[in-house]
Design an enzyme around this catalytic site. Structure first.
Site, PDB file in Angstrom:
ATOM      1  N   LYS A 123      12.494  13.956  78.641  1.00 37.11           N
ATOM      2  CA  LYS A 123      13.686  14.612  79.210  1.00 37.11           C
ATOM      3  C   LYS A 123      13.572  16.131  79.102  1.00 37.11           C
ATOM      4  O   LYS A 123      13.920  16.869  80.008  1.00 37.11           O
ATOM      5  CB  LYS A 123      14.927  14.108  78.460  1.00 37.11           C
ATOM      6  CG  LYS A 123      16.221  14.374  79.170  1.00 37.11           C
ATOM      7  CD  LYS A 123      17.382  13.613  78.553  1.00 37.11           C
ATOM      8  CE  LYS A 123      17.519  12.203  79.103  1.00 37.11           C
ATOM      9  NZ  LYS A 123      18.706  11.506  78.646  1.00 37.11           N
ATOM     10  N   PRO A 183      25.682  17.521  90.161  1.00 36.17           N
ATOM     11  CA  PRO A 183      24.614  18.486  89.864  1.00 36.17           C
ATOM     12  C   PRO A 183      24.199  18.382  88.403  1.00 36.17           C
ATOM     13  O   PRO A 183      25.022  18.082  87.535  1.00 36.17           O
ATOM     14  CB  PRO A 183      25.270  19.848  90.139  1.00 36.17           C
ATOM     15  CG  PRO A 183      26.737  19.606  90.150  1.00 36.17           C
ATOM     16  CD  PRO A 183      26.958  18.160  90.490  1.00 36.17           C
ATOM     17  N   ASN A 226      33.566   9.277  79.688  1.00 32.41           N
ATOM     18  CA  ASN A 226      32.769   8.650  78.632  1.00 32.41           C
ATOM     19  C   ASN A 226      33.370   8.998  77.283  1.00 32.41           C
ATOM     20  O   ASN A 226      34.377   9.706  77.217  1.00 32.41           O
ATOM     21  CB  ASN A 226      31.303   9.075  78.749  1.00 32.41           C
ATOM     22  CG  ASN A 226      31.158  10.569  78.586  1.00 32.41           C
ATOM     23  OD1 ASN A 226      31.401  11.118  77.523  1.00 32.41           O
ATOM     24  ND2 ASN A 226      30.793  11.255  79.673  1.00 32.41           N
ATOM     25  N   ILE A 274      23.564  20.282  85.406  1.00 36.93           N
ATOM     26  CA  ILE A 274      23.913  21.651  84.988  1.00 36.93           C
ATOM     27  C   ILE A 274      22.763  22.283  84.200  1.00 36.93           C
ATOM     28  O   ILE A 274      22.347  23.411  84.470  1.00 36.93           O
ATOM     29  CB  ILE A 274      25.209  21.643  84.139  1.00 36.93           C
ATOM     30  CG1 ILE A 274      26.333  20.976  84.928  1.00 36.93           C
ATOM     31  CG2 ILE A 274      25.599  23.065  83.718  1.00 36.93           C
ATOM     32  CD1 ILE A 274      27.567  20.632  84.123  1.00 36.93           C
ATOM     33  N   PHE A 304      20.812  18.453  75.027  1.00 34.87           N
ATOM     34  CA  PHE A 304      21.094  17.403  74.046  1.00 34.87           C
ATOM     35  C   PHE A 304      20.780  16.074  74.698  1.00 34.87           C
ATOM     36  O   PHE A 304      20.900  15.938  75.920  1.00 34.87           O
ATOM     37  CB  PHE A 304      22.573  17.425  73.639  1.00 34.87           C
ATOM     38  CG  PHE A 304      22.804  18.180  72.369  1.00 34.87           C
ATOM     39  CD1 PHE A 304      22.841  19.566  72.384  1.00 34.87           C
ATOM     40  CD2 PHE A 304      22.993  17.521  71.161  1.00 34.87           C
ATOM     41  CE1 PHE A 304      23.045  20.285  71.210  1.00 34.87           C
ATOM     42  CE2 PHE A 304      23.201  18.220  69.989  1.00 34.87           C
ATOM     43  CZ  PHE A 304      23.232  19.605  70.007  1.00 34.87           C
ATOM     44  N   LYS A 309      13.571  18.469  82.368  1.00 35.29           N
ATOM     45  CA  LYS A 309      14.623  19.464  82.606  1.00 35.29           C
ATOM     46  C   LYS A 309      14.078  20.885  82.444  1.00 35.29           C
ATOM     47  O   LYS A 309      14.800  21.857  82.648  1.00 35.29           O
ATOM     48  CB  LYS A 309      15.794  19.238  81.661  1.00 35.29           C
ATOM     49  CG  LYS A 309      16.385  17.840  81.800  1.00 35.29           C
ATOM     50  CD  LYS A 309      17.865  17.810  81.737  1.00 35.29           C
ATOM     51  CE  LYS A 309      18.352  16.392  81.940  1.00 35.29           C
ATOM     52  NZ  LYS A 309      19.742  16.321  82.358  1.00 35.29           N
TER      53      LYS A 309
HETATM   54  N1  CTP Z   1      23.210  17.372  81.640  1.00 33.51           N
HETATM   55  C1  CTP Z   1      23.748  18.294  82.508  1.00 33.51           C
HETATM   56  N2  CTP Z   1      24.212  17.896  83.723  1.00 33.51           N
HETATM   57  C2  CTP Z   1      24.123  16.608  84.108  1.00 33.51           C
HETATM   58  C3  CTP Z   1      23.572  15.657  83.236  1.00 33.51           C
HETATM   59  C4  CTP Z   1      23.128  16.074  81.999  1.00 33.51           C
HETATM   60  O1  CTP Z   1      23.817  19.473  82.150  1.00 33.51           O
HETATM   61  N3  CTP Z   1      24.570  16.257  85.302  1.00 33.51           N
HETATM   62  C5  CTP Z   1      22.700  17.842  80.337  1.00 33.51           C
HETATM   63  C6  CTP Z   1      23.483  17.360  79.144  1.00 33.51           C
HETATM   64  O2  CTP Z   1      24.517  18.276  78.807  1.00 33.51           O
HETATM   65  C7  CTP Z   1      22.416  17.291  78.075  1.00 33.51           C
HETATM   66  C8  CTP Z   1      21.154  16.934  78.839  1.00 33.51           C
HETATM   67  O3  CTP Z   1      21.413  17.307  80.199  1.00 33.51           O
HETATM   68  O4  CTP Z   1      22.170  18.551  77.497  1.00 33.51           O
HETATM   69  C9  CTP Z   1      20.755  15.512  78.794  1.00 33.51           C
HETATM   70  O5  CTP Z   1      21.824  14.698  79.212  1.00 33.51           O
HETATM   71  P1  CTP Z   1      21.597  13.162  79.489  1.00 33.51           P
HETATM   72  O6  CTP Z   1      22.868  12.568  79.999  1.00 33.51           O
HETATM   73  O7  CTP Z   1      20.971  12.548  78.284  1.00 33.51           O
HETATM   74  O8  CTP Z   1      20.491  13.282  80.623  1.00 33.51           O
HETATM   75  P2  CTP Z   1      20.363  12.683  82.041  1.00 33.51           P
HETATM   76  O9  CTP Z   1      19.577  13.656  82.832  1.00 33.51           O
HETATM   77  O10 CTP Z   1      21.705  12.334  82.566  1.00 33.51           O
HETATM   78  O11 CTP Z   1      19.492  11.427  81.781  1.00 33.51           O
HETATM   79  P3  CTP Z   1      19.872   9.869  81.631  1.00 33.51           P
HETATM   80  O12 CTP Z   1      19.285   9.240  82.810  1.00 33.51           O
HETATM   81  O13 CTP Z   1      19.254   9.455  80.342  1.00 33.51           O
HETATM   82  O14 CTP Z   1      21.399   9.798  81.587  1.00 33.51           O
END
Ligand code: CTP
Length: 401
Positions: free
Chosen positions: A341, A309, A212, A311, A327, A345
């Protein structure tokens, strides 16, 4: 690299003899650009390497080289020059000058000024590998540290003499960072901060993959601000083209799984985890070992995805988690998605990017989501914002038992 720490600071920049004097031209430019006033004082030896005229033009102030300078009406240059200084920085600091400082010698303007000062002293050593390793130099450096002098560097690498090893002066940008770091309030002293930054790269085959457009700038700015706030910082970075902030331990990874594993290895003992990375949510189940070729019948390749996963959520789920910060960048309805969110989380703080989803910008505007409600922070450049966010996080840290 504007930094709040240096705006309005008054620095005496003392130059001693050494080929690294060329780096001080750039350092002076960086310091003045950040809003510091730079008063250059040079030893006679330094003037053999770079002229006072150059340093005067770059600093915008007359350069002093002699105790007997007639421009100082009361002949008290050694007192007057450091009178309003926030710090004296000796860069480059030669072997000889370090030895003189240890003994409090005062036989030229710069050494006298150092003895007469009542502000902090920072030295940036620059010398040949053998001179640095000499037991006398090592003793001198240890004594200077014991006397409260801040020793920045030295660096390791190729030297002007053709040798390779410790002793070369930090590059101008690293010296600048180290000076900025010295002035930052140490609100995270004794704390360990773990961060993720940048995108991840999920391979499809050995040459292609899914990634990305995250630039990593916000994560790197936060790592730098946390380091400057006195924390020990470990940064797990996806593929980005950014310099490692000074004093930060960096670990490079490619995939979400590697980022997850690196975080899990480092998380114990961390006081704060900040997940800034734009982690890929999915990866291809089995990436091809060989480059995927077009077939004669032009059949399109198909991929099966599996979920990566999470994280941040994994860190938040640990039995004794660090203060975990997430974030979020959304394409709309940030107010709704941000709080949802954060709760999903299970983290105490989530930072939502306001504004358009444009990557690589140098500024940002964010909202803080937490159980007590949402707070919008003013629009700022990413480095300034990073300092504000570190201060906001430090305020919310539970006090240690
Ligand atoms: N994050 C993470 N591991 C993942 C996905 C996201 O640690 N596999 C963390 C990102 O670093 C960020 C937060 O989760 O701090 C939110 O990321 P985002 O991509 O907005 O969240 P998603 O859970 O992927 O939700 P979405 O469906 O909106 O993509």
């Amino acid at each position: 690299m504007a930094t709040a720490e240096l705006a309005g600071k008054h620095l005496v920049l003392g130059m001693t003899g050494g080929i690294a004097c060329y780096k001080i031209a750039e350092l002076t430019r960086l310091l003045t650009k950040a809003g510091a006033t730079v008063q250059v004082v040079m030893t006679e030896a330094a003037t053999q390497f770079i002229t006072p005229v150059t340093m005067q033009a770059l600093s915008g102030h007359p350069v002093y080289t002699s105790q007997w300078d007639r421009r100082v009406p009361n002949n008290m240059a050694h007192i007057d020059l450091s009178h309003e200084a926030d710090a004296v920085v000796i860069a480059p600091a030669s072997t000889d000058f370090l030895a003189k400082l240890v003994h409090g010698m005062a036989d030229d303007l710069l050494s006298t000024l150092c003895v007469a000062r009542d502000c902090p002293l920072l030295v940036v050593p620059a010398m040949n590998r053998q001179m640095w390793q000499n037991p006398a130099t090592q003793r001198n450096v240890a004594q200077l540290r014991a006397d409260g002098v801040e020793v920045l560097g030295p660096d390791s690498g190729p030297q002007a003499c053709g040798e390779i090893g410790d002793g070369r002066m930090l590059e101008a940008a690293a010296t600048f960072e180290a000076i900025a770091s010295f002035f930052a309030p140490k609100i995270l002293r004794g704390r360990r901060v773990l961060l993720t930054a940048g995108p991840t790269f999920e391979p499809l085959d050995p040459v292609r993959g899914i990634t990305n457009r995250s630039s990593g700038k916000m994560g790197f700015a936060l790592a730098r601000a946390a380091q400057q706030a006195g924390a020990e910082v470990h940064l797990v970075a996806g593929p980005v083209a950014l310099e490692t902030p000074w004093g930060v331990i960096r670990e490079d990874v490619q995939t979400a799984q590697q980022m997850h594993d690196a975080v899990m290895r480092e998380v114990s003992g961390a006081d704060i985890f900040i997940g800034v990375a734009a982690v890929a949510d999915w990866r291809v189940d089995h990436a091809s070992e060989h480059k995927i070729k077009k077939t004669a019948d032009r059949a399109l390749p198909t991929f099966t995805f599996v979920e990566n996963p999470d994280i941040l959520a994994s860190v938040a789920k640990l039995p004794n988690p660090p203060f975990a910060v997430g974030f979020a960048a959304e394409s709309g309805d940030l107010e709704i998605h941000g709080e949802e969110k954060r709760a999903r989380k299970n983290v105490p703080l989530l930072i939502g990017n306001l504004g358009p989803l444009i990557f690589g910008l140098d500024d940002n505007e964010v909202i803080l989501f937490e159980a007590a409600g949402a707070t919008k922070l003013p629009h700022a450049d990413k480095q300034m914002l990073a300092h504000t966010l570190i201060a906001e996080i430090a305020k919310r840290l539970p006090t240690r038992a």
